[in-house]
Design a protein around this motif. Sequence first.
Motif, PDB file in Angstrom:
ATOM      1  N   ALA A 268      -9.802 -32.867 -19.093  1.00 23.75           N
ATOM      2  CA  ALA A 268     -10.354 -32.794 -17.743  1.00 23.75           C
ATOM      3  C   ALA A 268     -11.567 -33.700 -17.565  1.00 23.75           C
ATOM      4  CB  ALA A 268     -10.742 -31.350 -17.408  1.00 23.75           C
ATOM      5  N   LEU A 269     -12.154 -34.152 -18.680  1.00 20.73           N
ATOM      6  CA  LEU A 269     -13.297 -35.060 -18.591  1.00 20.73           C
ATOM      7  C   LEU A 269     -12.856 -36.403 -18.016  1.00 20.73           C
ATOM      8  CD1 LEU A 269     -15.008 -34.462 -22.064  1.00 20.73           C
ATOM      9  CD2 LEU A 269     -15.820 -33.665 -19.838  1.00 20.73           C
ATOM     10  N   PRO A 270     -13.708 -37.047 -17.240  1.00 21.77           N
ATOM     11  CA  PRO A 270     -13.373 -38.399 -16.756  1.00 21.77           C
ATOM     12  C   PRO A 270     -13.161 -39.343 -17.933  1.00 21.77           C
ATOM     13  CG  PRO A 270     -15.266 -37.499 -15.571  1.00 21.77           C
ATOM     14  CD  PRO A 270     -14.978 -36.548 -16.698  1.00 21.77           C
ATOM     15  N   GLY A 271     -12.255 -40.288 -17.769  1.00 15.21           N
ATOM     16  CA  GLY A 271     -11.954 -41.222 -18.844  1.00 15.21           C
ATOM     17  C   GLY A 271     -13.180 -41.956 -19.345  1.00 15.21           C
ATOM     18  N   ARG A 272     -14.067 -42.331 -18.444  1.00  9.82           N
ATOM     19  CA  ARG A 272     -15.271 -43.046 -18.862  1.00  9.82           C
ATOM     20  C   ARG A 272     -16.151 -42.173 -19.746  1.00  9.82           C
ATOM     21  NH1 ARG A 272     -18.643 -46.069 -14.261  1.00  9.82           N
ATOM     22  NH2 ARG A 272     -16.630 -47.152 -14.233  1.00  9.82           N
ATOM     23  N   THR A 273     -16.196 -40.885 -19.447  1.00 13.55           N
ATOM     24  CA  THR A 273     -16.992 -39.965 -20.257  1.00 13.55           C
ATOM     25  C   THR A 273     -16.389 -39.817 -21.642  1.00 13.55           C
ATOM     26  OG1 THR A 273     -17.652 -38.723 -18.278  1.00 13.55           O
ATOM     27  CG2 THR A 273     -17.898 -37.615 -20.413  1.00 13.55           C
ATOM     28  N   ARG A 274     -15.069 -39.697 -21.719  1.00 15.46           N
ATOM     29  CA  ARG A 274     -14.415 -39.570 -23.029  1.00 15.46           C
ATOM     30  C   ARG A 274     -14.639 -40.806 -23.883  1.00 15.46           C
ATOM     31  NH1 ARG A 274      -9.826 -37.552 -19.919  1.00 15.46           N
ATOM     32  NH2 ARG A 274      -8.739 -39.503 -20.347  1.00 15.46           N
ATOM     33  N   GLN A 275     -14.669 -41.967 -23.243  1.00 10.64           N
ATOM     34  CA  GLN A 275     -14.829 -43.207 -23.992  1.00 10.64           C
ATOM     35  C   GLN A 275     -16.231 -43.375 -24.559  1.00 10.64           C
ATOM     36  OE1 GLN A 275     -12.595 -45.485 -24.932  1.00 10.64           O
ATOM     37  NE2 GLN A 275     -10.979 -44.233 -24.070  1.00 10.64           N
ATOM     38  N   GLN A 276     -17.171 -42.521 -24.168  1.00 12.07           N
ATOM     39  CA  GLN A 276     -18.522 -42.606 -24.709  1.00 12.07           C
ATOM     40  C   GLN A 276     -18.601 -42.092 -26.149  1.00 12.07           C
ATOM     41  OE1 GLN A 276     -21.154 -40.486 -22.084  1.00 12.07           O
ATOM     42  NE2 GLN A 276     -20.842 -41.907 -20.373  1.00 12.07           N
ATOM     43  N   PHE A 277     -17.549 -41.397 -26.592  1.00  8.63           N
ATOM     44  CA  PHE A 277     -17.575 -40.809 -27.926  1.00  8.63           C
ATOM     45  C   PHE A 277     -16.857 -41.737 -28.910  1.00  8.63           C
ATOM     46  CE2 PHE A 277     -17.942 -37.347 -24.923  1.00  8.63           C
ATOM     47  CZ  PHE A 277     -18.995 -36.615 -25.442  1.00  8.63           C
TER      48      PHE A 277
END
Length: 290
Positions: free
Chosen positions: A244-253
């Motif tokens: 459910a997290l935005p893709g951009r947020t997931r890519q921060q990890f």
Amino acid sequence: MSSPSLTLPSQERPTARRRLLEILGALAIAATYVYLVLNQPADITGGPGSASALIALTGFLAGAVLLIAAVLPTLPASTLVLIPVALVLNIILGQFVGSTLVPFYLDAIGTVLIAVLAGPAAGAATGALSSIVWSFFNPTVLPFAAGAALIGCLAGLAARYGLFRRFYLAPVAGFITGIIAGVVSAPVAAFVFGGTSGVATGAIVSAFRAIGDTLLAAITKQALLSDPMDKAIVFTIVAVLVYALPGRTRQQFPFIRRHRVLAGTNAAPAGKVDARAGASGQANDPTLNG
């Protein structure tokens, strides 16, 4: 010709140090678990003031600190902010569900979330820290810190090897994790605490005891009934939250990018990942081995 040989040691040394810290952290937690099982200290449920509780706190805390130290150079700020939130989530849900007639725990959602986002060592450290902090409000939780760390480690390994890329595999990974965690926690519940702290799980243990099972057998059966289903639910909830997290947020990890943890996640080229890590003050090697 000599350029690779000049840069390789500087990359290998931090990785070797992280590996060593991870091993030492795991050994500290495992040794504390063995101490509790072998010595069966009855005074540990009396609070942090008892000698056995202080030993357990020291061992589990040392293990958690070593694990965090191992992965700290590779953790983005977003993960560091999430860890305290994960601790609170574990404690609130665990305390509430444990007081109901539901034969589950749901006290590992925060641990599994950090494990999926940041890897096995970060998940293990979160699990151990969660039990340590919770023990100041509920001393009976402290002996189970090793099991909580194991759940975080197994969840991180499941994420690393692609079990969250297919949504239906997440509960399967949780079910298997629950079996292992149940077997590990049963001796602690039997020999240290003398039962389980949950209302519904305690009733299940009493039912098995009533038909003639020994305490260890009754608790093991209860754990194998409750833990696999509990962890299957937890892994499913975490999968929903992460997707459910935005893709951009997931890519921060970096862990998610490096190991393509989620469906549709592309592994960033090594040079690009290194550049991102350097820009954020992290180590050149983005691999989250923890």
